[in-house]
Enzyme design. Structure first.
Site, mmCIF file in Angstrom:
data_model
loop_
_atom_site.group_PDB
_atom_site.id
_atom_site.type_symbol
_atom_site.label_atom_id
_atom_site.label_comp_id
_atom_site.label_asym_id
_atom_site.label_seq_id
_atom_site.Cartn_x
_atom_site.Cartn_y
_atom_site.Cartn_z
ATOM 1 N N GLU A 166 -6.665 44.951 38.521
ATOM 2 C CA GLU A 166 -5.394 44.453 38.006
ATOM 3 C C GLU A 166 -5.118 42.999 38.418
ATOM 4 O O GLU A 166 -4.202 42.710 39.193
ATOM 5 C CB GLU A 166 -4.250 45.360 38.457
ATOM 6 N N GLU A 364 -7.908 54.143 36.001
ATOM 7 C CA GLU A 364 -6.778 54.786 36.681
ATOM 8 C C GLU A 364 -5.859 55.387 35.636
ATOM 9 O O GLU A 364 -5.591 54.778 34.604
ATOM 10 C CB GLU A 364 -5.947 53.801 37.516
#
Length: 462
Positions: A166, A364
């Site tokens: 991220e 995820e």
């Protein structure tokens, strides 16, 4: 209906070093920004829990990896802690860390669990943060050297590498929205941080290619699909701008090799452009990844702004849209976020149609629940809500794959309840429950369901 996945599909979970490893005396680990912030800004952390204990993976890795094997994982993503491996961020390598990571990787491979190793999961070494962290261009070369050290030390044990988890978050949360240390609120500085992170990613991939290492390398992206309130042009524009700032600006530079012209035009108009050199542009253009990870938790619903932004205020993407709370939306009340399984399908189609149908996997996806002890019966968390969450998301993922999306796997967040940044242990995500008093880790009902999913290559819903 039966949902069947490929025999070589990756099934497992994801975690990170800072959230799982913890500390033990004599580990020689250097301090990172989370170690520092959870102590010095302890009031910002739920129940004041620091990074010292977390999920004890540093101590328990052998038993934990056996627990992964017990529920049939064939892959597991975690990260290497930069400040554990190189305590000052540059310079001397920590021999204790080398031993730990070698042993951990050997254990995963011995159990038939493919290591997916990420190089950076929000955890800047404090020594480098003191000289500006990713704001300082010198840190790009420090990161490049760190990545090369990892490739050299562990390259024969890792088939899948990832440069960042991220990459938007350290910039957005640390330099614009006051959620992560160093708690700066300044868009232009955030943009510079993000650009330098992208350059770090490119430099690491350049080193990986030059070293002719075996395996593949990619990046893990946080994607929040954007949905407008209506088809009204003002709402459509709001959605376009939210997507441009938070997704397209990063997706395009990573997957297409250049920043979108629209973001350049907007930032130039408001004097918010970061410094980007011609050499930077050449590096961006030639950098290609092998595998994309996508983290998906929630949608972003937006509408046209209902007020004019304060011209003296902090410039931000929210100048161009308002968040929209859709009536009747399904909520995870523990986290205050919407549950929208179809968003995973929409992401898959975007990758397929706009980004060359690159190989990707769900890196995820998960549901965090507060007060999970209320669901314990006969010593086991009866988390049927997590099983339902999995089924719904996997059903949409299965449809995307059937329509040609090159999705290669699915990793749940997370293996065992772990320390989760600001929220610490407030919300539980794991297939295994961690007793915070005893450290005991026990499988939940969802873990047993996941085991059957993997062994049957899918699942059925009546």
């Amino acid at each position: 209906m039966k949902y069947t996945f490929a025999r070589d599909f990756f099934w497992g979970a994801a975690s990170s070093a800072t959230q799982s490893e913890g500390r033990v005396p004599g580990d020689c680990k250097g301090e990172n920004i989370w170690d520092y912030a959870s102590k010095e800004y302890n009031h910002r952390f739920f129940d004041g829990v620091t990074t010292e204990t977390t999920a004890k993976f540093y101590e328990d890795y052998q038993q934990d990896i056996q627990k992964m094997a017990d529920i049939s994982f064939n892959s597991f993503r975690t990260s290497i802690s930069w400040s554990r491996l190189i305590p000052d961020g540059v310079g001397e390598v920590n021999a204790e860390a080398v031993t730990f990571y070698n042993n951990m990787l050997d254990e995963l491979n011995a159990k038939g669990i493919q290591p997916f190793i990420n190089l950076y999961h929000f955890d800047m070494p404090m020594k480098l943060q003191e000289i500006g962290g990713f704001e300082n261009r010198e840190v790009i070369q420090a990161y490049k050297k760190y990545a090369e050290t990892c490739f050299e030390l562990f390259g024969d044990k890792v088939a899948y590498w990832f440069t960042f988890n991220e990459p938007m978050i350290p910039a957005e949360a640390g330099y614009l929205h006051d959620r992560h240390y160093p708690y700066v609120v300044d868009f232009k500085r955030a943009a510079q941080v993000l650009h330098h992170i992208v350059l770090c990613h490119c430099e690491a991939i350049e080193s990986f290619r030059a070293g002719n290492y075996l395996g593949k390398i990619g990046i893990i992206m946080d994607v929040i699909p954007v949905y407008p309130r209506s088809e009204h042009p003002a709402d459509l524009y709001a959605a376009k701008m939210a997507d441009l700032f938070y997704t397209k600006s990063l997706n395009d530079v990573i997957l297409k090799g250049q920043y979108p012209q629209e973001i350049i035009d907007v930032l130039k108009k408001y004097n918010q452009l970061p410094e980007v050199t011609e050499a930077d542009k050449l590096l961006l253009a030639k950098t290609k990844i092998d595998l994309l990870g996508i983290n998906y938790y929630r949608p972003r619903r937006v509408k046209a702004r209902e007020s004019v932004p304060n011209p003296e205020g902090v410039f931000s993407p929210e100048w161009f849209y308002d968040n929209y709370e859709m009536p009747g939306r399904r909520m995870n009340t523990s986290r205050g976020i919407e549950i929208y399984p179809k968003g995973l399908y929409d992401i898959a189609k975007k990758i397929q149609n706009e980004y060359g149908n690159i190989d990707w996997f769900v890196s995820e996806n998960g549901i965090g629940i507060q007060g999970e002890e209320a669901f314990i019966e006969n010593g086991m968390v009866q988390d049927d809500y997590r099983i339902e969450f999995l089924q719904e998301h996997l059903a949409w993922l299965h449809q995307a794959i059937a329509e040609g999306s090159n999705c290669l796997g699915y990793h749940m967040w997370t293996f065992v309840d772990c320390w989760s940044w600001i929220n610490a242990f407030k919300n539980r995500y794991g297939f295994y429950r961690m007793d915070l008093e005893t450290g005991e880790k026990t499988v939940k009902k969802s873990g047993l369901w996941f085991k059957q999913l993997v062994e049957n290559q899918g699942f059925e819903i009546e």
